[in-house]
Design a protein around this motif. Structure first.
Motif, short mmCIF file in Angstrom:
data_model
loop_
_atom_site.label_atom_id
_atom_site.label_comp_id
_atom_site.label_asym_id
_atom_site.label_seq_id
_atom_site.Cartn_x
_atom_site.Cartn_y
_atom_site.Cartn_z
N ASP A 121 0.83 -1.21 0.00
CA ASP A 121 0.00 0.00 0.00
C ASP A 121 0.87 1.26 0.00
N GLY A 122 1.80 1.35 0.94
CA GLY A 122 2.65 2.54 1.00
C GLY A 122 3.92 2.43 0.17
N ASP A 123 4.43 1.19 -0.02
CA ASP A 123 5.66 0.95 -0.79
C ASP A 123 6.85 1.74 -0.24
N ASN A 124 6.89 1.95 1.09
CA ASN A 124 7.94 2.79 1.65
C ASN A 124 9.29 2.09 1.78
N ASN A 125 9.29 0.78 2.10
CA ASN A 125 10.55 0.07 2.29
C ASN A 125 11.42 0.78 3.33
N GLN A 126 10.84 1.04 4.52
CA GLN A 126 11.56 1.79 5.54
C GLN A 126 11.53 1.13 6.92
N THR A 127 10.47 0.39 7.23
CA THR A 127 10.25 -0.06 8.61
C THR A 127 11.37 -0.93 9.13
N GLY A 128 11.82 -1.92 8.35
CA GLY A 128 12.87 -2.81 8.80
C GLY A 128 14.15 -2.06 9.12
N GLN A 129 14.53 -1.13 8.25
CA GLN A 129 15.74 -0.37 8.46
C GLN A 129 15.63 0.53 9.69
N MET A 130 14.47 1.15 9.87
CA MET A 130 14.26 2.01 11.04
C MET A 130 14.29 1.19 12.33
N LEU A 131 13.69 0.00 12.28
CA LEU A 131 13.69 -0.86 13.47
C LEU A 131 15.12 -1.28 13.81
N GLY A 132 15.94 -1.53 12.80
CA GLY A 132 17.33 -1.87 13.04
C GLY A 132 18.08 -0.74 13.73
N ALA A 133 17.79 0.49 13.30
CA ALA A 133 18.45 1.65 13.92
C ALA A 133 18.01 1.83 15.36
N LEU A 134 16.72 1.58 15.64
CA LEU A 134 16.20 1.78 16.99
C LEU A 134 16.67 0.70 17.96
N THR A 135 16.77 -0.54 17.49
CA THR A 135 17.13 -1.64 18.37
C THR A 135 18.64 -1.86 18.46
N GLY A 136 19.35 -1.46 17.42
CA GLY A 136 20.78 -1.75 17.37
C GLY A 136 21.08 -3.17 16.93
N TYR A 137 20.03 -3.91 16.47
CA TYR A 137 20.24 -5.26 15.99
C TYR A 137 20.95 -5.24 14.63
N ALA A 138 21.68 -6.32 14.36
CA ALA A 138 22.22 -6.50 13.01
C ALA A 138 21.05 -6.64 12.04
N GLN A 139 21.24 -6.24 10.79
CA GLN A 139 20.13 -6.34 9.85
C GLN A 139 20.61 -6.66 8.45
N ALA A 140 19.70 -7.31 7.71
CA ALA A 140 19.92 -7.59 6.29
C ALA A 140 18.60 -7.40 5.57
N THR A 141 18.63 -6.73 4.44
CA THR A 141 17.40 -6.46 3.70
C THR A 141 17.36 -7.29 2.42
N PHE A 142 16.14 -7.46 1.88
CA PHE A 142 15.92 -8.14 0.59
C PHE A 142 16.48 -9.56 0.58
N ALA A 143 16.23 -10.31 1.65
CA ALA A 143 16.79 -11.66 1.77
C ALA A 143 16.16 -12.61 0.77
N SER A 144 17.01 -13.40 0.08
CA SER A 144 16.52 -14.45 -0.81
C SER A 144 16.88 -15.83 -0.27
#
Length: 250
Positions: A121-144
């Motif tokens: 609906d929004g097509d923002n592609n932002q939530t995962g990255q923002m959550l990573g910044a807030l939690t300090g967890y390691a992150q990877a996007t677009f996983a296949s």
């Protein structure tokens, strides 16, 4: 290992959404709603990890109105163990969603958070990255592809130049892409079992998160209709039209 999966309630991808007559937003009256397709891939991956014995518990969390319990029930029918609904009637923006999920992460201490890479609906592609910044967890996007080795995870992600492999220390956040898996259909017995699985209901006030929108929707309207194409007689005519009418070449 505990996995937290975010699921968003959106209009079914098969539905053609129209704008309201007053252009105040999309008209969702009597529109079929469903789990965001990318979130469904995240649920499927979490359930597969549980079936392999990698995960011990899968928690589905959604943020939205009371009726969003329908999408949590769907996730439960697909194999999640329990659900959490953060109930709000506010139109949530990515940062507000990430802040709510951060509070849930603090409460649940998951080893991995799986999210769809974006919502249709929004097509923002932002939530995962923002959550990573807030939690300090390691992150990877677009996983296949995701594999585990003890306290770390290996994620293959698609980039413009090919494939990139990342190794993440847990806890970690991973956003899912289309090629990660193909979601299953919920069986009737599992749909019946899902009705008995617990769903905890919280509010944004209980979490202490300010979800006041930072942007304002001014107008929603359908895209302009494309003009019919034409056939050209030869390359010279094509070049002439591209140069003098479309003005895409000099």
């Amino acid at each position: 290992m505990k996995i937290l999966v975010a699921v968003k309630r959106v209009a079914d991808y098969n539905v053609k959404v129209r704008a309201k007559s007053d252009q105040s937003g999309p008209d969702l009256t009597n529109v079929k709603m469903a789990i965001n397709p990318f979130c469904e891939i995240a649920v499927e991956e979490a359930v597969r990890l549980k079936e392999k014995g990698v995960a011990t518990e899968v928690i589905a969390v959604s943020i939205g109105p009371k009726v969003a319990q329908e999408q949590i029930r769907t996730a439960l029918a697909l194999g999640a163990d329990r659900g959490i609904l953060i109930e709000t009637d506010v139109a949530m923006e990515p940062l507000a969603i990430a802040k709510c999920l951060k509070q849930i992460c603090d409460k649940e201490s998951p080893d991995m958070v799986l999210l769809g890479k974006q919502a249709i609906d929004g097509d923002n592609n932002q939530t995962g990255q923002m959550l990573g910044a807030l939690t300090g967890y390691a992150q990877a996007t677009f996983a296949s592809e995701i594999t585990f080795d003890g306290a770390s995870a290996s994620v293959i992600r698609e980039v413009d130049g090919g494939l990139q492999t990342l190794e993440l220390k847990l806890p970690a956040i991973v956003t899912t892409d289309l090629r990660l898996n193909e979601p299953r259909y919920a069986s009737l017995p599992n749909i019946m079992k899902a009705k008995k699985k617990p769903i905890d209901v919280l509010t944004t006030e209980e979490l202490g998160v300010d979800v006041t929108p930072r942007t304002k929707l001014l107008k929603a309207e359908p895209p302009a209709e494309r003009k019919a194409g034409i056939k050209v007689e030869d390359v010279a005519q094509l070049v002439d039209k591209l140069k003098n009418e479309a003005k895409v070449i000099v």
